[in-house]
Design a protein around this motif. Structure first.
Motif, PDB file in Angstrom:
ATOM      1  N   ARG A  36       1.330  22.479  43.767  1.00  0.00           N
ATOM      2  CA  ARG A  36       1.306  21.088  44.235  1.00  0.00           C
ATOM      3  C   ARG A  36       0.249  20.928  45.316  1.00  0.00           C
ATOM      4  NH1 ARG A  36       7.089  18.687  45.305  1.00  0.00           N
ATOM      5  NH2 ARG A  36       5.923  16.812  44.823  1.00  0.00           N
ATOM      6  N   PHE A  37      -0.264  19.711  45.454  1.00  0.00           N
ATOM      7  CA  PHE A  37      -1.242  19.402  46.489  1.00  0.00           C
ATOM      8  C   PHE A  37      -0.541  18.646  47.608  1.00  0.00           C
ATOM      9  CE2 PHE A  37      -4.863  16.924  48.264  1.00  0.00           C
ATOM     10  CZ  PHE A  37      -5.641  18.005  48.642  1.00  0.00           C
ATOM     11  N   TYR A  38      -0.568  19.207  48.798  1.00  0.00           N
ATOM     12  CA  TYR A  38       0.070  18.598  49.962  1.00  0.00           C
ATOM     13  C   TYR A  38      -0.996  18.071  50.911  1.00  0.00           C
ATOM     14  CZ  TYR A  38       4.207  21.090  48.375  1.00  0.00           C
ATOM     15  OH  TYR A  38       5.255  21.548  47.625  1.00  0.00           O
ATOM     16  N   THR A  39      -0.728  16.914  51.511  1.00  0.00           N
ATOM     17  CA  THR A  39      -1.663  16.335  52.473  1.00  0.00           C
ATOM     18  C   THR A  39      -0.937  15.980  53.765  1.00  0.00           C
ATOM     19  OG1 THR A  39      -1.336  14.079  51.661  1.00  0.00           O
ATOM     20  CG2 THR A  39      -3.143  15.355  50.670  1.00  0.00           C
ATOM     21  N   HIS A  40      -1.721  15.874  54.824  1.00  0.00           N
ATOM     22  CA  HIS A  40      -1.183  15.485  56.127  1.00  0.00           C
ATOM     23  C   HIS A  40      -2.299  14.806  56.918  1.00  0.00           C
ATOM     24  CE1 HIS A  40       1.393  15.700  59.665  1.00  0.00           C
ATOM     25  NE2 HIS A  40       0.337  16.084  60.338  1.00  0.00           N
ATOM     26  N   ASP A  41      -1.986  13.686  57.558  1.00  0.00           N
ATOM     27  CA  ASP A  41      -2.945  13.018  58.440  1.00  0.00           C
ATOM     28  C   ASP A  41      -2.915  13.675  59.811  1.00  0.00           C
ATOM     29  OD1 ASP A  41      -3.976  10.990  56.764  1.00  0.00           O
ATOM     30  OD2 ASP A  41      -2.180   9.786  57.070  1.00  0.00           O
ATOM     31  N   VAL A  42      -4.078  13.969  60.334  1.00  0.00           N
ATOM     32  CA  VAL A  42      -4.207  14.486  61.698  1.00  0.00           C
ATOM     33  C   VAL A  42      -4.959  13.421  62.490  1.00  0.00           C
ATOM     34  CG1 VAL A  42      -5.128  16.315  63.158  1.00  0.00           C
ATOM     35  CG2 VAL A  42      -4.247  16.868  60.883  1.00  0.00           C
ATOM     36  N   VAL A  43      -4.265  12.828  63.460  1.00  0.00           N
ATOM     37  CA  VAL A  43      -4.838  11.727  64.232  1.00  0.00           C
ATOM     38  C   VAL A  43      -4.780  12.079  65.713  1.00  0.00           C
ATOM     39  CG1 VAL A  43      -4.684   9.259  64.729  1.00  0.00           C
ATOM     40  CG2 VAL A  43      -3.993  10.107  62.494  1.00  0.00           C
ATOM     41  N   ALA A  44      -5.868  11.831  66.413  1.00  0.00           N
ATOM     42  CA  ALA A  44      -5.894  12.061  67.858  1.00  0.00           C
ATOM     43  C   ALA A  44      -5.112  10.949  68.559  1.00  0.00           C
ATOM     44  CB  ALA A  44      -7.338  12.086  68.356  1.00  0.00           C
ATOM     45  N   LEU A  45      -4.803  11.178  69.816  1.00  0.00           N
ATOM     46  CA  LEU A  45      -4.172  10.125  70.606  1.00  0.00           C
ATOM     47  C   LEU A  45      -5.056   8.882  70.586  1.00  0.00           C
ATOM     48  CD1 LEU A  45      -3.112  12.213  73.726  1.00  0.00           C
ATOM     49  CD2 LEU A  45      -1.632  11.384  71.893  1.00  0.00           C
ATOM     50  N   LEU A  46      -4.450   7.721  70.601  1.00  0.00           N
ATOM     51  CA  LEU A  46      -5.229   6.483  70.544  1.00  0.00           C
ATOM     52  C   LEU A  46      -6.139   6.310  71.757  1.00  0.00           C
ATOM     53  CD1 LEU A  46      -2.620   4.002  69.062  1.00  0.00           C
ATOM     54  CD2 LEU A  46      -4.524   5.133  67.908  1.00  0.00           C
ATOM     55  N   SER A  47      -5.844   7.026  72.831  1.00  0.00           N
ATOM     56  CA  SER A  47      -6.697   6.940  74.022  1.00  0.00           C
ATOM     57  C   SER A  47      -7.975   7.767  73.867  1.00  0.00           C
ATOM     58  CB  SER A  47      -5.927   7.405  75.258  1.00  0.00           C
ATOM     59  OG  SER A  47      -5.516   8.751  75.104  1.00  0.00           O
ATOM     60  N   VAL A  48      -8.039   8.606  72.836  1.00  0.00           N
ATOM     61  CA  VAL A  48      -9.225   9.431  72.590  1.00  0.00           C
ATOM     62  C   VAL A  48     -10.137   8.672  71.637  1.00  0.00           C
ATOM     63  CG1 VAL A  48     -10.084  11.618  71.692  1.00  0.00           C
ATOM     64  CG2 VAL A  48      -7.908  11.547  72.917  1.00  0.00           C
ATOM     65  N   THR A  49     -11.252   8.186  72.155  1.00  0.00           N
ATOM     66  CA  THR A  49     -12.205   7.446  71.328  1.00  0.00           C
ATOM     67  C   THR A  49     -13.621   7.928  71.616  1.00  0.00           C
ATOM     68  OG1 THR A  49     -12.449   5.662  72.945  1.00  0.00           O
ATOM     69  CG2 THR A  49     -10.737   5.384  71.251  1.00  0.00           C
ATOM     70  N   PHE A  50     -14.516   7.595  70.712  1.00  0.00           N
ATOM     71  CA  PHE A  50     -15.911   8.025  70.825  1.00  0.00           C
ATOM     72  C   PHE A  50     -16.836   6.857  70.527  1.00  0.00           C
ATOM     73  CE2 PHE A  50     -13.422  11.759  70.048  1.00  0.00           C
ATOM     74  CZ  PHE A  50     -14.003  12.723  70.853  1.00  0.00           C
ATOM     75  N   GLU A  51     -18.063   6.976  70.999  1.00  0.00           N
ATOM     76  CA  GLU A  51     -19.047   5.916  70.775  1.00  0.00           C
ATOM     77  C   GLU A  51     -19.593   5.914  69.356  1.00  0.00           C
ATOM     78  OE1 GLU A  51     -22.154   5.673  73.670  1.00  0.00           O
ATOM     79  OE2 GLU A  51     -20.746   5.705  75.345  1.00  0.00           O
ATOM     80  N   THR A  52     -19.599   7.085  68.706  1.00  0.00           N
ATOM     81  CA  THR A  52     -20.163   7.158  67.357  1.00  0.00           C
ATOM     82  C   THR A  52     -19.146   7.724  66.370  1.00  0.00           C
ATOM     83  OG1 THR A  52     -21.039   9.407  67.574  1.00  0.00           O
ATOM     84  CG2 THR A  52     -22.465   7.595  68.326  1.00  0.00           C
ATOM     85  N   ALA A  53     -19.316   7.348  65.118  1.00  0.00           N
ATOM     86  CA  ALA A  53     -18.455   7.869  64.055  1.00  0.00           C
ATOM     87  C   ALA A  53     -18.635   9.375  63.919  1.00  0.00           C
ATOM     88  CB  ALA A  53     -18.776   7.171  62.736  1.00  0.00           C
ATOM     89  N   ARG A  54     -19.849   9.834  64.055  1.00  0.00           N
ATOM     90  CA  ARG A  54     -20.111  11.279  63.920  1.00  0.00           C
ATOM     91  C   ARG A  54     -19.358  12.084  64.976  1.00  0.00           C
ATOM     92  NH1 ARG A  54     -25.398  14.486  62.389  1.00  0.00           N
ATOM     93  NH2 ARG A  54     -24.665  16.549  62.943  1.00  0.00           N
TER      94      ARG A  54
END
Length: 72
Positions: A36-54
């Protein structure tokens, strides 16, 4: 968006734009286990942001690798 492999897992960066022009890091990790293929979203805290997508994607991949290693 980029896709990398780490310890048998697939990591796909999915950072998104939020709060004006800031980018929030996010990655989708996936692995085949037991036929089976299992997935999971890994998301940083919403307070962690960056100026660029890269930069956000680079951070998301780094955090996803740590998440994978913590599972071992």
């Amino acid at each position: 968006m980029s896709v990398v492999q780490h310890n048998g897992w697939r990591i796909e960066s999915q950072s998104f734009k939020a709060r004006g022009n800031r980018w929030c890091p996010k990655a989708l990790v996936g692995v085949f286990e037991g036929g089976r293929f299992y997935t999971h979203d890994v998301v940083a805290l919403l307070s962690v942001t960056f100026e660029t997508a890269r930069d956000a994607d680079d951070y998301a991949i780094k955090v996803a690798k740590m998440w994978i290693e913590d599972r071992a």
